[in-house]
Scaffold this active site. Sequence first.
Site, PDB file in Angstrom:
ATOM      1  CD  GLU A 189       4.441   0.341  19.706  1.00 13.56           C
ATOM      2  OE1 GLU A 189       4.902   1.456  19.874  1.00 13.56           O
ATOM      3  OE2 GLU A 189       3.225  -0.046  19.559  1.00 13.56           O
ATOM      4  CD  GLU A 233       1.420  -1.664  23.147  1.00 17.92           C
ATOM      5  OE1 GLU A 233       0.889  -0.465  22.714  1.00 17.92           O
ATOM      6  OE2 GLU A 233       2.413  -1.902  23.625  1.00 17.92           O
TER       7      GLU A 233
HETATM    8  O1  AHR Z   1      -0.030   1.702  25.145  1.00 20.37           O
HETATM    9  C1  AHR Z   1       0.470   3.095  24.790  1.00 20.37           C
HETATM   10  C2  AHR Z   1       1.779   2.726  24.136  1.00 20.37           C
HETATM   11  O2  AHR Z   1       1.511   2.551  22.626  1.00 20.37           O
HETATM   12  C3  AHR Z   1       2.784   1.883  24.493  1.00 20.37           C
HETATM   13  O3  AHR Z   1       3.529   2.073  25.327  1.00 20.37           O
HETATM   14  C4  AHR Z   1       3.554   1.722  23.094  1.00 20.37           C
HETATM   15  O4  AHR Z   1       3.755   0.279  22.837  1.00 20.37           O
HETATM   16  C5  AHR Z   1       2.386   2.022  22.180  1.00 20.37           C
HETATM   17  O5  AHR Z   1       2.960   2.696  21.042  1.00 20.37           O
END
Ligand code: AHR
Length: 556
Positions: free
Chosen positions: A209, A332
Amino acid sequence: MSTTLSRRTFLSSLGQSGALLAAGPWLRSIGYAQARRGPARAVLMQSRTRADFDRRLLGAFLEHLGRAIYTGVYEPGSPHADANGFRTDVIAEIKQLSVPVMRYPGGNFVSGYNWLDGVGPKKQRPTVLERAWNSLETNQFGTNEFIEWCKLVSTEPLLAFNLGTGTPETAVAYVEYCNVAKGTKWSDLRRSHGYEAPHDVRYWCLGNEMDGPWQMGHMPAREYGQKARDAARQIRVIDRSLQLIACGSSNPAMPTYLVWDREVLEECYDQVDGISLHNYYGNTKDLTGNSTARFLAMNLDMERQIREIAAVADYVQGLRKSPKRLWLSFDEWNVWYRARSGPFTDGNRTFAPKLLEEVYNLEDALLVGGFVNTLLRQSDRVRIACVAQILNVIAPLVTNETSVLRQSTYYPYAWALQYARGRVLDLFVESETYPIAAAGLRADVARDDQVPFVDVVATLDPAGGKACVLMLNRDLESERELVLDWRDATPTRVLACETLTGPDVKAFNTFAEPKQVVPRRLEPPAAGARMTFKLPARSYTVAHLAMNVSPSGTGG
Ligand code: AHR
């Protein structure tokens, strides 16, 4: 992909009943037709497939965050701990799930992580102040422990390296430490730590990210793209065949959404294989107007994000006249909106704090089923996807001192892992729809559209002679019928048919009451070329079928 029945022929055959309406853009894009009334219908053909089903599509994510590692995966003092401190009850659960790939060690964590702190003799490893979640990190669990644990749960590691505070040099050293057999500085360090054989990690994330202002080392797109390219080029000296994933936008609400992805790929397209997508969804005023009906349509928002990022990747492919087509890594995804700010995200400089411990209810589980359907439907483009996360932190599994709890969201994910095999079929579906409205919602989810009540995907494994059908009924009030119309393969037996439903979409499991949201058997129709399932209101259902497959209809 082969087609024995064109979409036009199919739609006109449906239209003869006079039941079809013009499909809106959303429906058309997922291959659905809108029906005015009556049962939903899906046509399934062995010879018409979207993609081979790569189980990496159903991966998971484990971050050094909250209680995911410490008191989750690793708890030396626990009665469940093995000689290495790994919790055996957790190992048993995750092994049983059969998770194909596990992303590690972060997440935001990785952007400040010094991997060297987590290797070598445990007594010499430093306790550091972890700055993503303001927690104490003892480094008693690191890369080698993770690789050992992956073997115990039979999963493949997907490692991320630090391109935030880290440099291409520290990233390449990490790859050398993990993958080079011997005779170099970093490979010999690994051997001196007791790991003679290389770990041979095939998939790597080039940071996390990096578009987010919250990210340590956050930087502009072109700068990140150049850093990723530099790291990737050096890594390819070690092994050209490694699969490298560039950081895409962290969600569609980012002001730089798509521009970030374009600029990053313009810098590093030739050196990478995939680009990442992330998104978390919630039933909030902004995202859904607190409407469960809108919430259950959010997997279609995921679908749109996939198409948009794929379009950007293809655009850059065209610009660069590259023969290589990138795949997507949705590494994610989940529901996350209750434990998302304030004390839920601040470890307050403590060890293993209780962070992001989202409690999942029935409606969350139904949407997770929807996400599984979307990922399967988009499997021709998405190669890897990871539910975020797997344990304690926004997770289907939660530990206390004595046991492991399955949250509601465990079940749809587990079913897909258990039953989906072979190839993902390209279905023709018609379903009645309900309207959703844009007014008052955040721009990236604001749309006036029609949502099918029934969302269905299927896999077929010709070699094993089995099919798996996953069915979401978004109708909150009524049972819906779904007719499966099999064309060139015929079900001969229903091996399993289970549904997740209940009177209260807000019901959830606790350690005291772990069976508030659990599957029950659904009476299936008789196996045959035409099967009518009666999907309960507010439900997600799996059917596992033994199939008579036609030798000629091998598809592919
Ligand atoms: O999964 C929780 C967080 O969400 C992770 O660390 C990050 O990559 C995202 O913003």
